[in-house]
Design a protein around this motif. Structure first.
Motif, PDB file in Angstrom:
ATOM      1  N   ASN A 141     -28.896 -81.449 -37.684  1.00  0.00           N
ATOM      2  CA  ASN A 141     -28.728 -80.760 -38.961  1.00  0.00           C
ATOM      3  C   ASN A 141     -29.967 -79.930 -39.304  1.00  0.00           C
ATOM      4  N   LYS A 142     -31.141 -80.492 -39.048  1.00  0.00           N
ATOM      5  CA  LYS A 142     -32.376 -79.730 -39.287  1.00  0.00           C
ATOM      6  C   LYS A 142     -32.485 -78.567 -38.301  1.00  0.00           C
ATOM      7  N   LEU A 145     -30.342 -75.698 -39.454  1.00  0.00           N
ATOM      8  CA  LEU A 145     -31.050 -74.920 -40.473  1.00  0.00           C
ATOM      9  C   LEU A 145     -32.095 -74.022 -39.822  1.00  0.00           C
ATOM     10  N   ARG A 165     -27.556 -72.758 -46.827  1.00  0.00           N
ATOM     11  CA  ARG A 165     -28.607 -73.444 -46.072  1.00  0.00           C
ATOM     12  C   ARG A 165     -28.724 -74.909 -46.510  1.00  0.00           C
ATOM     13  N   LEU A 169     -28.078 -78.242 -44.054  1.00  0.00           N
ATOM     14  CA  LEU A 169     -29.105 -79.269 -43.891  1.00  0.00           C
ATOM     15  C   LEU A 169     -28.598 -80.652 -44.266  1.00  0.00           C
ATOM     16  N   HIS A 170     -27.760 -80.735 -45.298  1.00  0.00           N
ATOM     17  CA  HIS A 170     -27.356 -82.027 -45.850  1.00  0.00           C
ATOM     18  C   HIS A 170     -25.936 -82.431 -45.483  1.00  0.00           C
TER      19      HIS A 170
END
Length: 340
Positions: A141-142, A145, A165, A169-170
């Motif tokens: 996930n990071k 981003l 964004r 990320l979440h």
């Protein structure tokens, strides 16, 4: 005579006005976006979230998803999911839920299409290897981003809105998205992969219908489509008009039971994962090689060595690879070729 510029501007404003009039008070309005890191002029036709959707779907990272593993490595059949088909199924489920809850479908779709752009070759097997090797770890996930903020567009990134964004990320289960649209994608991701992974496991012979917990079939449904329908309808009835996106206790309980079952019988199944050690070795060897040959990487990666370190940059390059490109690169570097 049609005045294209005037009518086009009015078209975008018309959509923004429709959002204000029709969407839930908990929805994210495109006209009220927190914006981009680098401001750009408004599009005369598309809202900001539609622009993000288009930027994602036309980028190289999105196209590479078609040759990245979902669960089964290099399956022989044509009907097993890839990371791309998973992404499309997440987007479909997420849009359906967002429409039912009167949330912003365009924002939801943009997040869904971008949520897995940072996934490694060989699925979570590749992710686990890089997480163990890279200082400060590696999470897809990071990395997704990082792809949209830095690596895409020849190292300039896609310059997406904050809301997209943030949702990217979440999107993991433990994430805390700032919008309900992001929460919809997070839940839709789990609904999608749980159900289509059952479908693929049945096709592969790893599971039979009789293996699936009886209560899950009775409560959620006997077929792939019925289970998805049950989950979506439950999310809608439980969440409509509320500032949260969730399942009811009964459906959520069976969902969690089914998820636990899949981890025990499929995701950690030695038969389904018998090629993973080979895949992990490919990723590890490539990472170690490029860590000591960092100058061989394309400019859009090496431009971040000074700010992010060569370890992160080497991981960037490996993570962008498709399964087949990783294998072919490994073979060219480490497997002797015939003498000509």
């Amino acid at each position: 005579m049609l005045n294209y510029d005037t009518d086009a501007v009015n078209y975008r404003k018309h959509i923004e006005e429709l959002e204000k009039a029709a969407l839930s008070p908990y929805a994210s309005l495109s006209a009220e976006t927190k914006g981009r890191e680098h401001p750009i002029p408004s599009c005369p036709i598309r809202t900001e979230f539609l622009r993000d959707r288009d930027r994602i779907i036309h980028c190289k990272s999105f196209r590479r998803l078609k040759h990245k593993t979902q669960v089964f490595l290099s399956p022989a059949g044509d009907h097993y999911r890839t990371r791309l088909t998973h992404t499309l199924e997440v987007a479909q489920i997420a849009r359906t839920i967002s429409r039912g809850l009167r949330l912003n479908e365009d924002l939801t779709e943009a997040i869904a299409l971008g949520h897995d752009l940072g996934h490694t070759p060989f699925g979570h097997a590749g992710e686990h290897v890089l997480n163990n090797l890279v200082p400060d770890g590696f999470e897809h996930n990071k990395q997704s981003l990082r792809v949209v903020e830095k690596l895409e567009n020849e190292g300039k990134g896609l310059n997406l809105t904050f809301e997209v964004r943030d949702g990217i990320l979440h999107h993991k289960k433990d994430g805390t998205p700032s919008t309900l649209e992001g929460a919809v994608v997070s839940l839709s991701d789990r609904i999608a992969y749980l159900n289509h992974d059952i479908d693929d496991a049945l096709r592969a012979g790893v599971l039979t219908e009789n293996d699936i917990p009886k209560s899950c079939l009775e409560v959620l449904g006997q077929t792939h489509g019925k289970r998805i329908n049950t989950m979506i309808l439950d999310v809608l009835s439980t969440s409509f008009g509320k500032p949260k996106v969730t399942m009811s206790g009964e459906i959520g309980g069976e969902f969690d039971k089914l998820r636990k079952f899949m981890f025990e019988r499929v995701y950690l199944n030695p038969d389904a994962k018998r090629e993973e050690n080979k895949a992990k070795n490919v990723v590890e060897q490539l990472y170690c090689y490029y860590l000591t040959h960092i100058d061989l990487l394309p400019k859009e990666f090496t431009m971040y060595i000074e700010s992010d370190g060569k370890e992160r940059v080497a991981a960037d390059y490996i993570a962008c690879m498709t399964d087949r490109y990783a294998i072919s690169t490994y073979e060219s570097l480490f497997v002797p070729s015939d003498w000509h």
